[in-house]
Design a protein around this motif. Structure first.
Motif, PDB file in Angstrom:
ATOM      1  N   LEU A 192       0.827  -1.208   0.000  1.00  0.00           N
ATOM      2  CA  LEU A 192       0.000   0.000   0.000  1.00  0.00           C
ATOM      3  C   LEU A 192       0.865   1.263   0.000  1.00  0.00           C
ATOM      4  CD1 LEU A 192      -2.756  -1.130   2.525  1.00  0.00           C
ATOM      5  CD2 LEU A 192      -3.013  -0.872   0.048  1.00  0.00           C
ATOM      6  N   GLY A 193       1.888   1.288   0.838  1.00  0.00           N
ATOM      7  CA  GLY A 193       2.758   2.460   0.898  1.00  0.00           C
ATOM      8  C   GLY A 193       3.511   2.681  -0.401  1.00  0.00           C
ATOM      9  N   ASN A 194       4.112   1.608  -0.937  1.00  0.00           N
ATOM     10  CA  ASN A 194       4.835   1.723  -2.203  1.00  0.00           C
ATOM     11  C   ASN A 194       3.911   2.190  -3.322  1.00  0.00           C
ATOM     12  OD1 ASN A 194       6.943   0.643  -0.746  1.00  0.00           O
ATOM     13  ND2 ASN A 194       7.018  -1.297  -1.839  1.00  0.00           N
ATOM     14  N   SER A 195       2.675   1.662  -3.331  1.00  0.00           N
ATOM     15  CA  SER A 195       1.724   2.000  -4.391  1.00  0.00           C
ATOM     16  C   SER A 195       1.336   3.467  -4.344  1.00  0.00           C
ATOM     17  CB  SER A 195       0.480   1.120  -4.273  1.00  0.00           C
ATOM     18  OG  SER A 195       0.795  -0.241  -4.476  1.00  0.00           O
ATOM     19  N   VAL A 196       1.054   3.972  -3.163  1.00  0.00           N
ATOM     20  CA  VAL A 196       0.645   5.372  -3.037  1.00  0.00           C
ATOM     21  C   VAL A 196       1.769   6.302  -3.480  1.00  0.00           C
ATOM     22  CG1 VAL A 196       0.109   7.171  -1.339  1.00  0.00           C
ATOM     23  CG2 VAL A 196      -1.159   5.032  -1.330  1.00  0.00           C
ATOM     24  N   VAL A 197       2.990   6.008  -3.068  1.00  0.00           N
ATOM     25  CA  VAL A 197       4.116   6.851  -3.482  1.00  0.00           C
ATOM     26  C   VAL A 197       4.311   6.769  -4.998  1.00  0.00           C
ATOM     27  CG1 VAL A 197       6.610   7.212  -3.285  1.00  0.00           C
ATOM     28  CG2 VAL A 197       5.254   6.733  -1.235  1.00  0.00           C
ATOM     29  N   SER A 198       4.234   5.569  -5.560  1.00  0.00           N
ATOM     30  CA  SER A 198       4.397   5.417  -7.008  1.00  0.00           C
ATOM     31  C   SER A 198       3.332   6.200  -7.762  1.00  0.00           C
ATOM     32  CB  SER A 198       4.320   3.932  -7.399  1.00  0.00           C
ATOM     33  OG  SER A 198       5.400   3.200  -6.856  1.00  0.00           O
ATOM     34  N   GLU A 252       0.416  -4.075 -11.796  1.00  0.00           N
ATOM     35  CA  GLU A 252       1.468  -3.186 -12.273  1.00  0.00           C
ATOM     36  C   GLU A 252       2.210  -2.527 -11.113  1.00  0.00           C
ATOM     37  OE1 GLU A 252       3.662  -0.759 -15.204  1.00  0.00           O
ATOM     38  OE2 GLU A 252       2.942  -2.811 -14.907  1.00  0.00           O
ATOM     39  N   LEU A 253       1.487  -2.157 -10.072  1.00  0.00           N
ATOM     40  CA  LEU A 253       2.142  -1.561  -8.905  1.00  0.00           C
ATOM     41  C   LEU A 253       3.038  -2.575  -8.202  1.00  0.00           C
ATOM     42  CD1 LEU A 253      -0.957   0.468  -7.712  1.00  0.00           C
ATOM     43  CD2 LEU A 253       1.245   1.469  -8.384  1.00  0.00           C
ATOM     44  N   ARG A 309       4.571  -4.979  -9.753  1.00  0.00           N
ATOM     45  CA  ARG A 309       5.726  -5.120 -10.645  1.00  0.00           C
ATOM     46  C   ARG A 309       6.673  -3.936 -10.504  1.00  0.00           C
ATOM     47  NH1 ARG A 309       8.024  -3.088 -14.892  1.00  0.00           N
ATOM     48  NH2 ARG A 309       6.479  -1.415 -15.015  1.00  0.00           N
ATOM     49  N   PHE A 310       6.101  -2.741 -10.462  1.00  0.00           N
ATOM     50  CA  PHE A 310       6.892  -1.515 -10.523  1.00  0.00           C
ATOM     51  C   PHE A 310       7.753  -1.315  -9.278  1.00  0.00           C
ATOM     52  CE2 PHE A 310       7.312   3.176 -10.242  1.00  0.00           C
ATOM     53  CZ  PHE A 310       7.905   3.416 -11.467  1.00  0.00           C
ATOM     54  N   ASP A 311       7.211  -1.615  -8.110  1.00  0.00           N
ATOM     55  CA  ASP A 311       7.975  -1.432  -6.862  1.00  0.00           C
ATOM     56  C   ASP A 311       7.518  -2.471  -5.852  1.00  0.00           C
ATOM     57  OD1 ASP A 311       9.904  -0.284  -5.263  1.00  0.00           O
ATOM     58  OD2 ASP A 311       8.621   1.347  -4.553  1.00  0.00           O
ATOM     59  N   THR A 312       8.003  -3.689  -6.039  1.00  0.00           N
ATOM     60  CA  THR A 312       7.509  -4.824  -5.260  1.00  0.00           C
ATOM     61  C   THR A 312       7.986  -4.794  -3.813  1.00  0.00           C
ATOM     62  OG1 THR A 312       7.416  -7.233  -5.161  1.00  0.00           O
ATOM     63  CG2 THR A 312       9.439  -6.286  -6.008  1.00  0.00           C
ATOM     64  N   PRO A 313       7.116  -5.183  -2.868  1.00  0.00           N
ATOM     65  CA  PRO A 313       7.526  -5.226  -1.463  1.00  0.00           C
ATOM     66  C   PRO A 313       8.569  -6.306  -1.163  1.00  0.00           C
ATOM     67  CG  PRO A 313       5.128  -5.192  -1.667  1.00  0.00           C
ATOM     68  CD  PRO A 313       5.675  -5.446  -3.028  1.00  0.00           C
ATOM     69  N   VAL A 314       8.615  -7.377  -1.958  1.00  0.00           N
ATOM     70  CA  VAL A 314       9.606  -8.439  -1.744  1.00  0.00           C
ATOM     71  C   VAL A 314      10.572  -8.397  -2.918  1.00  0.00           C
ATOM     72  CG1 VAL A 314       9.995 -10.901  -1.420  1.00  0.00           C
ATOM     73  CG2 VAL A 314       7.922  -9.838  -0.496  1.00  0.00           C
ATOM     74  N   GLN A 315      11.789  -7.943  -2.656  1.00  0.00           N
ATOM     75  CA  GLN A 315      12.747  -7.673  -3.728  1.00  0.00           C
ATOM     76  C   GLN A 315      13.596  -8.874  -4.110  1.00  0.00           C
ATOM     77  OE1 GLN A 315      13.741  -4.513  -5.447  1.00  0.00           O
ATOM     78  NE2 GLN A 315      11.592  -4.124  -4.969  1.00  0.00           N
ATOM     79  N   LEU A 316      13.714  -9.842  -3.229  1.00  0.00           N
ATOM     80  CA  LEU A 316      14.588 -10.968  -3.547  1.00  0.00           C
ATOM     81  C   LEU A 316      14.155 -12.204  -2.792  1.00  0.00           C
ATOM     82  CD1 LEU A 316      16.778 -11.533  -0.986  1.00  0.00           C
ATOM     83  CD2 LEU A 316      17.609  -9.325  -1.762  1.00  0.00           C
ATOM     84  N   LEU A 317      14.589 -13.342  -3.297  1.00  0.00           N
ATOM     85  CA  LEU A 317      14.425 -14.600  -2.566  1.00  0.00           C
ATOM     86  C   LEU A 317      15.679 -15.444  -2.757  1.00  0.00           C
ATOM     87  CD1 LEU A 317      13.794 -16.919  -4.873  1.00  0.00           C
ATOM     88  CD2 LEU A 317      11.488 -16.028  -4.707  1.00  0.00           C
ATOM     89  N   SER A 318      15.893 -16.351  -1.822  1.00  0.00           N
ATOM     90  CA  SER A 318      17.102 -17.160  -1.805  1.00  0.00           C
ATOM     91  C   SER A 318      16.741 -18.639  -1.839  1.00  0.00           C
ATOM     92  CB  SER A 318      17.912 -16.847  -0.536  1.00  0.00           C
ATOM     93  OG  SER A 318      19.062 -17.652  -0.453  1.00  0.00           O
ATOM     94  N   ARG A 319      17.505 -19.405  -2.612  1.00  0.00           N
ATOM     95  CA  ARG A 319      17.310 -20.842  -2.695  1.00  0.00           C
ATOM     96  C   ARG A 319      18.670 -21.540  -2.583  1.00  0.00           C
ATOM     97  NH1 ARG A 319      12.821 -19.495  -1.945  1.00  0.00           N
ATOM     98  NH2 ARG A 319      10.967 -19.835  -3.243  1.00  0.00           N
ATOM     99  N   VAL A 320      18.624 -22.836  -2.252  1.00  0.00           N
ATOM    100  CA  VAL A 320      19.833 -23.653  -2.152  1.00  0.00           C
ATOM    101  C   VAL A 320      19.703 -24.820  -3.130  1.00  0.00           C
ATOM    102  CG1 VAL A 320      21.177 -25.188  -0.647  1.00  0.00           C
ATOM    103  CG2 VAL A 320      20.308 -23.020   0.236  1.00  0.00           C
ATOM    104  N   ALA A 321      20.786 -25.122  -3.849  1.00  0.00           N
ATOM    105  CA  ALA A 321      20.777 -26.257  -4.780  1.00  0.00           C
ATOM    106  C   ALA A 321      20.907 -27.551  -3.997  1.00  0.00           C
ATOM    107  CB  ALA A 321      21.918 -26.130  -5.783  1.00  0.00           C
ATOM    108  N   TRP A 322      20.007 -28.499  -4.273  1.00  0.00           N
ATOM    109  CA  TRP A 322      20.078 -29.806  -3.612  1.00  0.00           C
ATOM    110  C   TRP A 322      21.013 -30.759  -4.354  1.00  0.00           C
ATOM    111  CZ3 TRP A 322      14.032 -30.248  -3.414  1.00  0.00           C
ATOM    112  CH2 TRP A 322      13.549 -29.359  -2.434  1.00  0.00           C
ATOM    113  N   ASP A 323      21.366 -30.405  -5.573  1.00  0.00           N
ATOM    114  CA  ASP A 323      22.193 -31.263  -6.421  1.00  0.00           C
ATOM    115  C   ASP A 323      22.946 -30.361  -7.382  1.00  0.00           C
ATOM    116  OD1 ASP A 323      23.308 -33.486  -7.540  1.00  0.00           O
ATOM    117  OD2 ASP A 323      21.411 -34.476  -8.051  1.00  0.00           O
TER     118      ASP A 323
END
Length: 399
Positions: free
Chosen positions: A249-255, A279-280, A282-296
């Protein structure tokens, strides 16, 4: 070894002002080296297609508990880490499959849609007293989602406000794990868990028409949630249910306020709400990254990855990839095919995505319709975080 420019760009993203506006740095990384090795050895990807591959690859997942012991041997003795790393957010099949199935049987699309009239009522109740200059986050961006998720879970209204600080203190560990962070995160996580334990015990004695009562009763193929699983799930749903939506909500209002042509478009065409929220996101997402670990041993974007190595997908960068979105740095609420990466993908796709979307689709058009003179009244205060992107304050004049 990566080039000095790549090293500098990655370093800038770990601190202000790089966190304040990461998008030019994402763009430059995609241009010169879209797949890079960070100093800690993690593989970092910034293209849309590579981010999608990371979220859906069958041999990528979260770090198994036996590997966590090598990273931090005492992780299970810290409430903040134990509550996070044993949640559905951080576990793998088959446990993840079982938990998701049990929760999905209670956290249904029908239950979310049934909240629509109540969300609309809450929106009006929050907009009604707003006048003059207010902090949008404190007046609306926080209380709306915390009351929606509180109502869904069955948390009494007087108890909800305390959780803003508690959840923010707990979720610091998503960004940094240090003695200083754990000193505030651990007691916050313990307080949240203790409160929910009391509430769950009450719902066992006297079930209600709420999600915690449904989770207590949830059963699939003779399996039920254990007490630990129930409390961990309730804590995660509550935290995620308002933390990311507050930031949306905050990111959307500012955008929108910084793109007045798009704000006016949505005000004149509130039927664009569903497309606008995508679109909001996409434009300024609240979750910017995610992390994964390779099992193989696998390959991502043509780069070999050994089992046990970590991969970081910059979703915020993928959402601005010109190979996927035309003119990606432009906010276009009517953009066709604007599905964002913001809720992840694959088996870990965000459970609460439909609820976050519904809240924003109701709230943002209502805000614009109520306050035609809505404007920024000062510089918004940015949260010092990259993984979770949002504002601590957004001063606005509502007229």
């Amino acid at each position: 070894m990566e080039s000095p420019e790549v090293t500098t760009l990655l370093d800038e993203l770990t601190r202000l002002p790089g966190r304040d506006d990461p998008y030019p740095r994402y763009r430059r990384l995609r241009e010169i080296s879209p797949v890079v090795r960070a100093e800690d050895g993690a593989l970092v990807v910034t293209r849309h297609a590579d981010c999608v591959a990371v979220t859906r690859h069958p041999k990528l997942g979260h770090m198994p508990s036996h590997m966590m012991e090598f990273v931090r041997p005492d992780w299970d003795r810290h409430p903040a880490l134990q509550q996070l790393f044993t949640s559905i957010l951080a576990i793998n099949p088959p446990d993840h499959t079982r938990l998701r199935r049990l929760v999905s049987s209670s956290f249904t699309a029908r239950r979310v849609q049934a909240l629509q009239p109540r969300i609309a009522q809450m929106v009006e109740e929050l907009l009604e007293p707003m006048s003059g200059e207010v902090d949008f986050v404190q007046a609306f961006g926080f209380p709306l989602p915390v009351n929606v998720i509180g109502e869904l879970l069955g948390i009494p209204e007087p108890d909800r406000a305390q959780f803003q600080t508690l959840v923010r203190d707990w979720t610091q560990v998503l960004e940094v794990i240090s003695p200083e962070v754990l000193a505030t995160a651990d007691p916050a996580a313990a307080t949240i868990r203790s409160y929910l334990a009391g509430l769950a015990a009450e719902r066992r004695r006297k079930p209600g028409d709420d999600l915690i009562s449904a989770l207590v009763a949830a059963e699939e193929d003779g399996e039920k949630l254990t007490e630990d699983e129930l409390l961990t799930m309730a804590a995660l749903l509550f935290a995620a249910g308002f933390e990311t939506t507050t930031n949306l909500l905050g990111n959307s209002v500012v955008s929108l306020l910084r793109n007045p042509d798009q704000l006016e478009l949505l005000r004149m065409q509130p039927g664009l709400a569903a497309s606008a929220v995508e679109e909001l996101l996409r434009f300024d997402t609240p979750v910017q990254l995610l992390s994964r670990v390779a099992w193989d041993d696998i390959e991502i974007a043509g780069v070999p990855v050994s089992g046990g190595e970590r991969i970081v997908a910059y979703l915020g960068a993928g959402n601005r990839d010109p190979e996927r979105f035309t003119d990606p740095d432009r906010l276009d609420l009517a953009r066709p095919d604007n599905a964002p990466l913001s809720f992840g993908g694959g088996i870990h796709y965000c459970l609460g995505a439909p609820l976050a979307r519904l809240e924003a689709q109701i709230a943002i058009p209502a805000l614009l319709a109520r306050f035609p003179g809505l404007a920024l009244a000062g510089e918004p205060g940015r949260r010092d975080s990259l993984a979770i992107r949002g504002y601590t304050s957004v001063p606005v004049t509502v007229g």
